[in-house]
Design an enzyme around this catalytic site. Structure first.
Site, PDB file in Angstrom:
ATOM      1  N   ASP A  19       0.838  -1.208   0.000  1.00 21.63           N
ATOM      2  CA  ASP A  19       0.000   0.000   0.000  1.00 21.63           C
ATOM      3  C   ASP A  19       0.871   1.255   0.000  1.00 21.63           C
ATOM      4  O   ASP A  19       1.994   1.245   0.502  1.00 21.63           O
ATOM      5  CB  ASP A  19      -0.909  -0.019   1.242  1.00 21.63           C
ATOM      6  CG  ASP A  19      -2.093   0.935   1.087  1.00 21.63           C
ATOM      7  OD1 ASP A  19      -2.394   1.350  -0.055  1.00 21.63           O
ATOM      8  OD2 ASP A  19      -2.706   1.272   2.117  1.00 21.63           O
ATOM      9  N   ASN A  21       1.215   3.442  -2.928  1.00 26.99           N
ATOM     10  CA  ASN A  21       1.696   3.909  -4.244  1.00 26.99           C
ATOM     11  C   ASN A  21       1.163   5.297  -4.580  1.00 26.99           C
ATOM     12  O   ASN A  21       1.892   6.160  -5.071  1.00 26.99           O
ATOM     13  CB  ASN A  21       1.233   2.961  -5.363  1.00 26.99           C
ATOM     14  CG  ASN A  21       1.853   1.594  -5.260  1.00 26.99           C
ATOM     15  OD1 ASN A  21       2.761   1.388  -4.467  1.00 26.99           O
ATOM     16  ND2 ASN A  21       1.366   0.656  -6.059  1.00 26.99           N
ATOM     17  N   ARG A  23       0.042   7.688  -2.570  1.00 30.20           N
ATOM     18  CA  ARG A  23       0.598   8.747  -1.721  1.00 30.20           C
ATOM     19  C   ARG A  23       2.053   9.039  -2.078  1.00 30.20           C
ATOM     20  O   ARG A  23       2.504  10.174  -2.044  1.00 30.20           O
ATOM     21  CB  ARG A  23       0.455   8.359  -0.239  1.00 30.20           C
ATOM     22  CG  ARG A  23      -0.928   8.686   0.295  1.00 30.20           C
ATOM     23  CD  ARG A  23      -1.206   7.964   1.580  1.00 30.20           C
ATOM     24  NE  ARG A  23      -1.464   6.548   1.341  1.00 30.20           N
ATOM     25  CZ  ARG A  23      -1.417   5.618   2.268  1.00 30.20           C
ATOM     26  NH1 ARG A  23      -1.105   5.952   3.495  1.00 30.20           N
ATOM     27  NH2 ARG A  23      -1.696   4.359   1.967  1.00 30.20           N
ATOM     28  N   ARG A  32      -0.890   9.312  -9.943  1.00 29.69           N
ATOM     29  CA  ARG A  32      -0.909   8.087  -9.137  1.00 29.69           C
ATOM     30  C   ARG A  32      -0.265   6.903  -9.866  1.00 29.69           C
ATOM     31  O   ARG A  32       0.377   6.042  -9.270  1.00 29.69           O
ATOM     32  CB  ARG A  32      -2.352   7.709  -8.761  1.00 29.69           C
ATOM     33  CG  ARG A  32      -3.012   8.646  -7.775  1.00 29.69           C
ATOM     34  CD  ARG A  32      -4.449   8.197  -7.504  1.00 29.69           C
ATOM     35  NE  ARG A  32      -4.517   6.860  -6.947  1.00 29.69           N
ATOM     36  CZ  ARG A  32      -4.363   6.563  -5.653  1.00 29.69           C
ATOM     37  NH1 ARG A  32      -4.175   7.519  -4.770  1.00 29.69           N
ATOM     38  NH2 ARG A  32      -4.435   5.310  -5.237  1.00 29.69           N
ATOM     39  N   HIS A  36       2.305   3.487  -9.050  1.00 28.43           N
ATOM     40  CA  HIS A  36       2.111   2.062  -9.337  1.00 28.43           C
ATOM     41  C   HIS A  36       3.294   1.498 -10.137  1.00 28.43           C
ATOM     42  O   HIS A  36       3.741   0.379  -9.890  1.00 28.43           O
ATOM     43  CB  HIS A  36       0.798   1.840 -10.100  1.00 28.43           C
ATOM     44  CG  HIS A  36      -0.423   2.221  -9.313  1.00 28.43           C
ATOM     45  ND1 HIS A  36      -0.614   1.833  -8.001  1.00 28.43           N
ATOM     46  CD2 HIS A  36      -1.519   2.956  -9.642  1.00 28.43           C
ATOM     47  CE1 HIS A  36      -1.774   2.321  -7.559  1.00 28.43           C
ATOM     48  NE2 HIS A  36      -2.342   3.004  -8.537  1.00 28.43           N
ATOM     49  N   ARG A  70     -12.293   2.054  -7.888  1.00 30.42           N
ATOM     50  CA  ARG A  70     -11.459   3.237  -8.169  1.00 30.42           C
ATOM     51  C   ARG A  70     -11.859   3.859  -9.508  1.00 30.42           C
ATOM     52  O   ARG A  70     -12.542   3.229 -10.304  1.00 30.42           O
ATOM     53  CB  ARG A  70      -9.990   2.811  -8.198  1.00 30.42           C
ATOM     54  CG  ARG A  70      -9.536   2.373  -6.824  1.00 30.42           C
ATOM     55  CD  ARG A  70      -8.047   2.253  -6.742  1.00 30.42           C
ATOM     56  NE  ARG A  70      -7.700   1.933  -5.363  1.00 30.42           N
ATOM     57  CZ  ARG A  70      -6.490   2.025  -4.852  1.00 30.42           C
ATOM     58  NH1 ARG A  70      -5.496   2.424  -5.610  1.00 30.42           N
ATOM     59  NH2 ARG A  70      -6.271   1.720  -3.592  1.00 30.42           N
ATOM     60  N   LEU A 130      11.245 -20.203  -4.673  1.00 32.23           N
ATOM     61  CA  LEU A 130      10.199 -19.385  -4.035  1.00 32.23           C
ATOM     62  C   LEU A 130       8.852 -19.566  -4.737  1.00 32.23           C
ATOM     63  O   LEU A 130       8.766 -19.518  -5.960  1.00 32.23           O
ATOM     64  CB  LEU A 130      10.609 -17.910  -4.134  1.00 32.23           C
ATOM     65  CG  LEU A 130       9.604 -16.888  -3.592  1.00 32.23           C
ATOM     66  CD1 LEU A 130       9.603 -16.883  -2.067  1.00 32.23           C
ATOM     67  CD2 LEU A 130       9.935 -15.481  -4.107  1.00 32.23           C
ATOM     68  N   ARG A 185       2.208  -4.817   6.167  1.00 31.06           N
ATOM     69  CA  ARG A 185       1.450  -3.825   5.412  1.00 31.06           C
ATOM     70  C   ARG A 185       2.257  -2.542   5.378  1.00 31.06           C
ATOM     71  O   ARG A 185       2.601  -1.990   6.423  1.00 31.06           O
ATOM     72  CB  ARG A 185       0.066  -3.552   6.017  1.00 31.06           C
ATOM     73  CG  ARG A 185      -0.693  -2.520   5.153  1.00 31.06           C
ATOM     74  CD  ARG A 185      -2.140  -2.325   5.516  1.00 31.06           C
ATOM     75  NE  ARG A 185      -2.782  -1.422   4.553  1.00 31.06           N
ATOM     76  CZ  ARG A 185      -4.021  -1.547   4.099  1.00 31.06           C
ATOM     77  NH1 ARG A 185      -4.765  -2.536   4.514  1.00 31.06           N
ATOM     78  NH2 ARG A 185      -4.498  -0.682   3.221  1.00 31.06           N
ATOM     79  N   ILE A 192      -6.563  -4.918   7.509  1.00 29.37           N
ATOM     80  CA  ILE A 192      -6.330  -6.105   6.683  1.00 29.37           C
ATOM     81  C   ILE A 192      -6.947  -5.945   5.285  1.00 29.37           C
ATOM     82  O   ILE A 192      -6.532  -6.616   4.342  1.00 29.37           O
ATOM     83  CB  ILE A 192      -6.917  -7.354   7.402  1.00 29.37           C
ATOM     84  CG1 ILE A 192      -6.245  -7.554   8.773  1.00 29.37           C
ATOM     85  CG2 ILE A 192      -6.778  -8.623   6.580  1.00 29.37           C
ATOM     86  CD1 ILE A 192      -4.757  -7.771   8.745  1.00 29.37           C
TER      87      ILE A 192
HETATM   88  C1  IPE Z   1      -5.370  -2.859  -0.143  1.00 30.58           C
HETATM   89  O1  IPE Z   1      -5.038  -1.536  -0.360  1.00 30.58           O
HETATM   90  C2  IPE Z   1      -5.373  -3.602  -1.433  1.00 30.58           C
HETATM   91  C3  IPE Z   1      -4.089  -3.749  -2.083  1.00 30.58           C
HETATM   92  C4  IPE Z   1      -2.922  -3.403  -1.612  1.00 30.58           C
HETATM   93  C5  IPE Z   1      -4.134  -4.379  -3.375  1.00 30.58           C
HETATM   94  P1  IPE Z   1      -6.169  -0.413  -0.469  1.00 30.58           P
HETATM   95  O2  IPE Z   1      -5.457   0.875  -0.608  1.00 30.58           O
HETATM   96  O3  IPE Z   1      -7.131  -0.761  -1.539  1.00 30.58           O
HETATM   97  O4  IPE Z   1      -6.896  -0.557   0.939  1.00 30.58           O
HETATM   98  P2  IPE Z   1      -7.856   0.441   1.725  1.00 30.58           P
HETATM   99  O5  IPE Z   1      -8.914   0.864   0.751  1.00 30.58           O
HETATM  100  O6  IPE Z   1      -7.030   1.606   2.168  1.00 30.58           O
HETATM  101  O7  IPE Z   1      -8.367  -0.368   2.866  1.00 30.58           O
HETATM  102  C1  IPE Z   2      -1.605   0.186  -3.377  1.00 28.37           C
HETATM  103  O1  IPE Z   2      -1.379   1.540  -3.374  1.00 28.37           O
HETATM  104  C2  IPE Z   2      -1.842  -0.364  -4.757  1.00 28.37           C
HETATM  105  C3  IPE Z   2      -3.224  -0.815  -5.005  1.00 28.37           C
HETATM  106  C4  IPE Z   2      -4.179  -0.882  -4.129  1.00 28.37           C
HETATM  107  C5  IPE Z   2      -3.521  -1.241  -6.358  1.00 28.37           C
HETATM  108  P1  IPE Z   2      -2.575   2.587  -3.344  1.00 28.37           P
HETATM  109  O2  IPE Z   2      -2.948   2.905  -4.773  1.00 28.37           O
HETATM  110  O3  IPE Z   2      -3.692   2.100  -2.513  1.00 28.37           O
HETATM  111  O4  IPE Z   2      -1.873   3.829  -2.694  1.00 28.37           O
HETATM  112  P2  IPE Z   2      -2.512   4.861  -1.657  1.00 28.37           P
HETATM  113  O5  IPE Z   2      -3.068   4.083  -0.510  1.00 28.37           O
HETATM  114  O6  IPE Z   2      -3.567   5.626  -2.391  1.00 28.37           O
HETATM  115  O7  IPE Z   2      -1.357   5.720  -1.265  1.00 28.37           O
HETATM  116 MG    MG Z   3      -4.137   2.345  -0.533  1.00 29.11          MG
END
Ligand code: IPE
Ligand code: IPE
Ligand code: MG
Length: 244
Positions: A19, A21, A23, A32, A36, A70, A130, A185, A192
């Site tokens: 999580d 990416n 931000r 954004r 990714h 999204r 792995l 995480r 979770i």
């Molecule tokens: C969880 O991240 C899903 C993945 C990392 C693929 P999210 O960014 O979607 O989770 P929430 O919405 O903050 O709970």
């Molecule tokens: C995790 O990063 C990647 C996916 C859920 C696909 P985010 O895209 O959720 O990044 P934040 O939480 O907005 O920073």
């Molecule tokens: Mg996120």
């Protein structure tokens, strides 16, 4: 090689909610999607490091069943990146003896992605290093519901009263691997988000503020170090554990 390599207290199966990416990109005034893309580099670093230090299994949460909510443009770009990774990175995984698997409902992906998933799995299935599992369109609740359906299909005449944790577990994703013992995480949130909710019943949880694109060897070492200092009691007392 890192000093944590071959540590007897090293986790066998690391699961990661990747999580942060978005931000990471926002902090740099970038779209954004760039976050990714950089996240994919972090995936490569982490896969190769986990291979190197002898972790048995690594499971990465790449796209949740909820992530379809999204903006369409972001979903499209994530799909393109997933396809690109399948097309460009799998050969290297195969050469490094990594076995690649995808969990989640793949029928929601377009035909090209589905074909590339099948090809990637076939190419790496006999690899013995792995086990890398990518959770894509994966949800923990859906996993449990699917397992119940599969159990019923396999045992159509069995009374549901005989359903046990062991018999259901056979139909749950990843059940042929050691249970995830360390869940990491990144990105600072402490939840979770519908990841491996059944499988992680006894996982050690490790949350870090590091954003996923910044994640790498040092961060894994820190997580493993924290894991190896914990006493895993599985319901017993500390004294019982120390007697073993
Ligand atoms: C969880 O991240 C899903 C993945 C990392 C693929 P999210 O960014 O979607 O989770 P929430 O919405 O903050 O709970
Ligand atoms: C995790 O990063 C990647 C996916 C859920 C696909 P985010 O895209 O959720 O990044 P934040 O939480 O907005 O920073
Ligand atoms: Mg996120």
């Amino acid at each position: 090689m890192s000093e944590v390599a071959n540590n007897p207290n090293q986790p066998k199966h690391i699961a990661i909610i990747m999580d942060g990416n978005g931000r990471w990109a926002k902090k740099r005034l970038l779209p954004r999607f760039v976050g990714h893309q950089k996240g994919l580099n972090a995936v490569k670093r982490v896969v190769s490091y986990c291979s190197e230090i002898g972790v048995d299994a690594l499971t990465l949460f790449a796209f949740s069943t909820e992530n379809w909510k999204r903006p369409q443009e972001e979903v499209n770009k994530l799909m393109s990146l997933f396809l690109l990774a399948l097309q460009k990175e799998v050969k290297k995984l195969a050469e490094n003896n990594v076995q690649l698997r995808i969990i989640g409902d793949r029928t929601a992906f377009n035909k090209e992605i589905q074909e590339n998933i099948a090809k990637a799995e076939a190419l790496t299935e006999s690899n013995t290093g792995l086990v890398l599992t990518i959770a894509a369109n994966y949800g923990g609740r859906a996993d449990i519901v699917e397992a119940v359906k599969l159990w019923h299909k396999a045992n159509p005449d069995t009374d549901v009263g005989l359903l046990s944790e062991e018999s259901l577990n056979r139909f749950i994703a990843l059940s042929d691997l050691p249970e995830p013992d360390l869940l990491i995480r990144t990105g600072g949130e402490q939840r979770i988000s519908n990841f491996l909710i059944w499988q992680m019943a006894y996982a050690e949880l490790y949350f870090t503020d590091a954003l996923w694109p910044d994640f790498g060897e040092k961060e894994i070492d820190k997580a493993i170090d924290s894991f190896s200092k914990r006493e895993r009691r599985f319901g017993k007392t500390s004294e019982q554990i120390q007697q073993c």
